[in-house]
Design an enzyme around this catalytic site. Structure first.
Site, short mmCIF file in Angstrom:
data_model
loop_
_atom_site.label_atom_id
_atom_site.label_comp_id
_atom_site.label_asym_id
_atom_site.label_seq_id
_atom_site.Cartn_x
_atom_site.Cartn_y
_atom_site.Cartn_z
N TYR A 104 0.83 -1.19 0.00
CA TYR A 104 0.00 0.00 0.00
C TYR A 104 0.88 1.26 0.00
O TYR A 104 0.64 2.19 -0.77
CB TYR A 104 -0.91 -0.01 1.22
CG TYR A 104 -1.81 1.20 1.35
CD1 TYR A 104 -2.85 1.41 0.46
CD2 TYR A 104 -1.64 2.12 2.39
CE1 TYR A 104 -3.68 2.50 0.58
CE2 TYR A 104 -2.46 3.22 2.52
CZ TYR A 104 -3.48 3.41 1.61
OH TYR A 104 -4.30 4.51 1.73
N LYS A 139 1.00 4.25 -2.92
CA LYS A 139 0.73 5.66 -2.67
C LYS A 139 1.95 6.53 -3.00
O LYS A 139 1.80 7.67 -3.46
CB LYS A 139 0.27 5.86 -1.23
CG LYS A 139 -1.11 5.27 -0.95
CD LYS A 139 -2.17 5.85 -1.88
CE LYS A 139 -3.57 5.39 -1.54
NZ LYS A 139 -4.59 5.97 -2.43
#
Length: 256
Positions: free
Chosen positions: A161, A165
């Protein structure tokens, strides 16, 4: 109004919000409508969004709900076409869709890796590309990517994750450089943990909540209102000279 007061109004604009049915996406749609914008809601289930549509229409704004399953390229094209058919333009795009199945790096399964990269990176790019082409032709627009503090700080158990990002943050800078010539600004808003339905299970655990608060110098978990203020600002004329920026709404986590 004071002659030189900054203009935070979105009056007369059309804003497309992805992942608009709940959480930060829903709050962005409501905030942009309150600032004067008509709204295109990108949602997985149009029928289930009837209540939000009615709430937005109650503000006097025009609203269109479109089925949008990111990163399905056909869905993206259909949603953008529907928005352009109804409103004739898209002035603001808020990319809010994202997934975050966490796990320690050595335990991450390939299916979770594929899902995160497909939705968070590929989906954001394809959505931005589709709307960006329209904005380039119109010579103007605002694109705001909802990223995360995870793109800046390391979070244990969130390696993929965080990677996704960080990629969105750099994609933002690249597109800002490419599209500035067309008066299209591209910026990122990166929240810390925000009280939403999605974070409720994690934050309801006392140990998780304490560990989270220990990282936030301002001493509180964020609310969706904290995020949407940054979003409306970047969408507004007041932010017309800002592009390629990553606005961290993290209570100081990244500098502590």
């Amino acid at each position: 109004m004071q002659k030189n007061a900054p203009d935070f109004s979105l009056e007369g604009k059309v804003t497309l919000v992805t992942g608009a049915s709940r959480g930060i996406g829903r709050a962005c749609a409501l905030a942009c409508a309150a600032a004067g914008s008509d709204i295109v809601l990108g949602v997985r289930d149009v029928a289930a969004s009837a209540g939000l549509v009615a709430e937005l229409e109650g503000t006097g704004r025009k609203v269109l709900a479109v089925e949008l399953d990111i990163p399905n390229k056909a869905h993206i094209a259909q949603a953008v076409d529907a928005a352009l058919t109804t409103f004739g333009r898209i002035d603001v795009l808020i990319n809010n869709v994202g997934v975050a199945p966490g796990n320690l790096a050595e335990l991450v399964e390939e299916k979770d890796l594929d899902e995160i990269l497909d939705v968070n990176i590929k989906g954001t790019f394809l959505m931005t590309q589709a709307v960006g082409r329209h904005m380039i032709k119109r010579n103007g627009g605002r694109i705001i990517n909802i990223s995360s503090q995870a793109g800046t700080v390391a979070l244990r158990g969130e390696a993929i994750y965080c990677m996704s990002k960080a990629a969105i943050n750099h994609l933002t800078r690249c597109l800002a450089a490419e599209w500035a010539a067309y008066n299209v600004t591209v910026n990122t808003v990166s929240p810390t943990f925000i009280h939403t339905d999605g974070t409720a299970p994690f934050l309801s655990d006392a140990d998780n909540r304490k560990a989270t608060l220990d990282h936030i110098p301002l001493g509180r978990i964020g609310e969706t209102d904290d995020v949407v203020g940054a979003v409306v600002f970047l969408a507004s004329p007041a932010a017309s000279l800002i592009t390629g920026a990553n606005l961290l709404v993290d209570g100081g986590w990244s500098v502590a």
